[in-house]
Scaffold this active site. Structure first.
Site, short mmCIF file in Angstrom:
data_model
loop_
_atom_site.label_atom_id
_atom_site.label_comp_id
_atom_site.label_asym_id
_atom_site.label_seq_id
_atom_site.Cartn_x
_atom_site.Cartn_y
_atom_site.Cartn_z
N HIS A 74 -19.60 13.04 -20.50
CA HIS A 74 -20.49 13.98 -20.94
C HIS A 74 -21.72 14.11 -20.10
O HIS A 74 -21.60 14.40 -19.19
CB HIS A 74 -21.97 12.65 -21.90
CG HIS A 74 -21.14 11.67 -22.74
ND1 HIS A 74 -22.20 11.55 -24.37
CD2 HIS A 74 -19.78 11.41 -23.25
CE1 HIS A 74 -21.39 11.31 -25.07
NE2 HIS A 74 -20.37 10.88 -24.16
N TYR A 202 -31.29 8.43 -27.46
CA TYR A 202 -32.10 7.56 -26.91
C TYR A 202 -33.56 7.75 -28.18
O TYR A 202 -34.21 9.08 -27.81
CB TYR A 202 -32.93 7.44 -25.92
CG TYR A 202 -31.64 6.69 -25.32
CD1 TYR A 202 -30.41 7.38 -24.44
CD2 TYR A 202 -31.36 5.46 -24.45
CE1 TYR A 202 -29.46 7.44 -23.63
CE2 TYR A 202 -30.60 4.91 -23.71
CZ TYR A 202 -29.17 6.22 -22.80
OH TYR A 202 -28.59 5.81 -22.76
N PRO A 293 -31.23 -3.19 -20.42
CA PRO A 293 -29.95 -2.43 -20.76
C PRO A 293 -29.93 -0.78 -21.45
O PRO A 293 -28.66 0.12 -21.53
CB PRO A 293 -28.84 -3.08 -22.56
CG PRO A 293 -29.80 -3.36 -22.38
CD PRO A 293 -30.58 -3.90 -22.29
N LYS A 297 -27.18 0.68 -16.84
CA LYS A 297 -26.89 0.27 -15.21
C LYS A 297 -26.18 -0.60 -14.63
O LYS A 297 -25.47 -0.96 -13.60
CB LYS A 297 -28.08 0.40 -14.58
CG LYS A 297 -28.89 1.35 -14.33
CD LYS A 297 -28.17 2.70 -13.88
CE LYS A 297 -29.40 4.00 -14.05
NZ LYS A 297 -28.23 4.83 -13.87
N TYR A 385 -30.04 8.86 -14.39
CA TYR A 385 -29.04 8.34 -15.39
C TYR A 385 -28.05 8.34 -14.95
O TYR A 385 -27.22 7.54 -14.85
CB TYR A 385 -29.60 9.49 -16.25
CG TYR A 385 -29.20 9.23 -17.95
CD1 TYR A 385 -29.01 8.14 -18.67
CD2 TYR A 385 -27.98 9.53 -18.45
CE1 TYR A 385 -28.72 7.43 -19.79
CE2 TYR A 385 -27.39 9.76 -19.58
CZ TYR A 385 -27.16 8.84 -20.26
OH TYR A 385 -27.13 7.90 -20.93
#
Ligand code: APR
Ligand code: PHB
Length: 391
Positions: A74, A202, A293, A297, A385
């Site tokens: 991604h 998200y 979560p 990570k 991220y």
């Protein structure tokens, strides 16, 4: 029976199995003791977000064949706030760094196969019930098929997860604990449904958080914020899909539905200890830290710990130096605290915590808008991220 090895590793999760391969590559012998069966370890469904560093390490170890073929790379992620969406193009913002979606149980399958191929003994059904002599000459006491065994080692690596015995074996006064329970849990599903978006979404919604993720072109992985104490019996499949459709919804978006083949509810917590070692016992992964979560990570931190631990142990064997072993906790903790902060940030940004329209809500909305307004803020999120290269 009494056996002996250089490094006794407790736990065949991502931490223990990666450490074993790193050590084996450098000629250090180890034995992995795992209380569950191989089938159980390989089918335990967890998250599936691999940072660039993790993918790079698996490539260095020569175990990324299937990951490179089946993993989904991604380059960006979508954030949604009550239906309004922003894309964070993290690859562009971090000069080419990316994440890969590949289920943790697939990672575990690859790691187990590689260890077996390289001749690392993994003893399944071997439950460690005591670790003695951690100051100078550790011995792990375990039971397998009702028979008691002892494994003498130079070092013990406690890679036995949050509920394992290793952390309990550290002297209570050698570390400080930090812990935070969140007032919500995640309901997660796997479904035979074509992903509704190529990228992860998200979403904050006034009814609560939702996450759209995926596993393949035919399998979606989705999550919903639910109240602590809620049970899966309260959620039939139709109710789950309806709730996901509302929370992930935006103009022109259709949520693909399909047969749900796995569902469960997991509480969320942050947990840390500020010292991961004592004498000849070293902790790695979930044994020493848990992050919520939101940010994916957990597995990446476990793998990052093992890189430091393997380097330190190899330095001890090859150069007779304690320096890296002494620095182990401090080296790991920098990355773990960064991940704690980022996971906490993502959790507070996207979960419903207070009434819609409250002060807390206005702060969340402002933080969301700031990502759209500021390349600096989007870059901060992007580099956390994908995971910082060195820390
Ligand atoms: N004896 C032997 N094995 C044990 C014992 C014991 N007393 N206690 C626990 N174990 C085993 C567990 O059965 C498990 O397989 O240790 C293993 C720990 O593995 P994980 O829980 O996967 O932990 P870790 O390797 O640190 O990986 C962290 O897992 O929970 C996720 O989000 C987390 O992705 C992160 C990753
Ligand atoms: C997952 O795909 O399981 C996943 C992805 C991203 C997260 C958490 C879980 O932040």
């Amino acid at each position: 029976m009494i056996d002996r090895t250089q490094v006794g590793i407790i736990g065949a999760g991502p931490a223990g199995l990666t450490l074993a391969l790193l050590l084996k590559k450098q000629g250090v012998n180890c034995i992995v003791l795992e209380n569950q069966s191989r089938a159980y370890c390989e089918s335990r469904v967890r998250a599936g977000l691999l940072e660039q560093n993790t993918v790079d390490l698996f490539n260095e170890l020569g175990i990324a064949g299937r990951l490179n073929k089946e993993g989904l790379k991604h380059e960006g992620v979508i954030f949604s706030f009550n239906g309004e969406r922003i894309r964070v193009p993290f690859e562009e913002l971090t000069h080419g760094r990316s994440i890969t979606i590949y289920g943790q149980q697939e990672v575990v399958k690859d790691l187990i196969a590689a260890n077996i191929e390289k001749g690392v003994p993994i003893l399944f059904g071997a439950e460690v019930y005591n670790i003695k002599g951690i100051e100078t000459s550790p011995v792990a006491f375990y039971q397998q098929d009702g028979i008691e065994h002892q494994l003498s080692c130079d070092f013990v690596a406690g890679c036995d997860g949050f509920h394992g015995i290793s952390r309990q074996t550290l002297p209570a006064d050698c570390y400080k604990t930090y812990s935070k329970e969140y007032p919500f849990s995640w309901l997660g599903i796997l479904a035979h449904a074509e992903p509704s978006s190529d990228e992860l979404i998200y979403a904050y919604h006034e009814r609560g958080f939702a996450l759209h993720s995926l596993r393949s072109e035919k399998v979606s992985r989705l999550y919903l914020q639910v109240e602590n104490g809620d049970t899966i019996d309260n959620w039939n499949d139709e109710k789950i899909w309806d709730e996901l459709a509302v929370r992930l919804g935006t103009k022109g978006f259709t949520l693909n539905r399909g047969k749900i083949f796995e569902k469960g509810i997991t509480p969320m917590r942050s947990y840390m200890i500020d010292n991961m070692q004592y004498g000849r016992l070293f902790l790695a992964g979930d044994a020493a830290h848990i992050v919520p979560p939101t940010g994916g990570k957990g597995l990446n931190l476990a793998v990052a710990d093992t890189r430091f631990l393997a380097e330190a142990l190899v330095d001890w064997y090859k150069n007779e130096s304690d320096d890296q072993l002494d620095a182990y906790s401090a080296n790991c903790l920098r990355r773990i605290w960064r991940a704690q902060d980022f996971s906490n940030f993502m959790t507070y940004l996207f979960h419903k915590q207070a009434e819609h329209g409250s002060f807390e809500y206005q702060l969340q909305k402002s933080r969301f808008d700031y990502i759209r307004l500021s390349v600096a803020q989007a870059t901060t999120i992007a580099e956390n991220y994908v995971g910082l290269k060195a820390i």
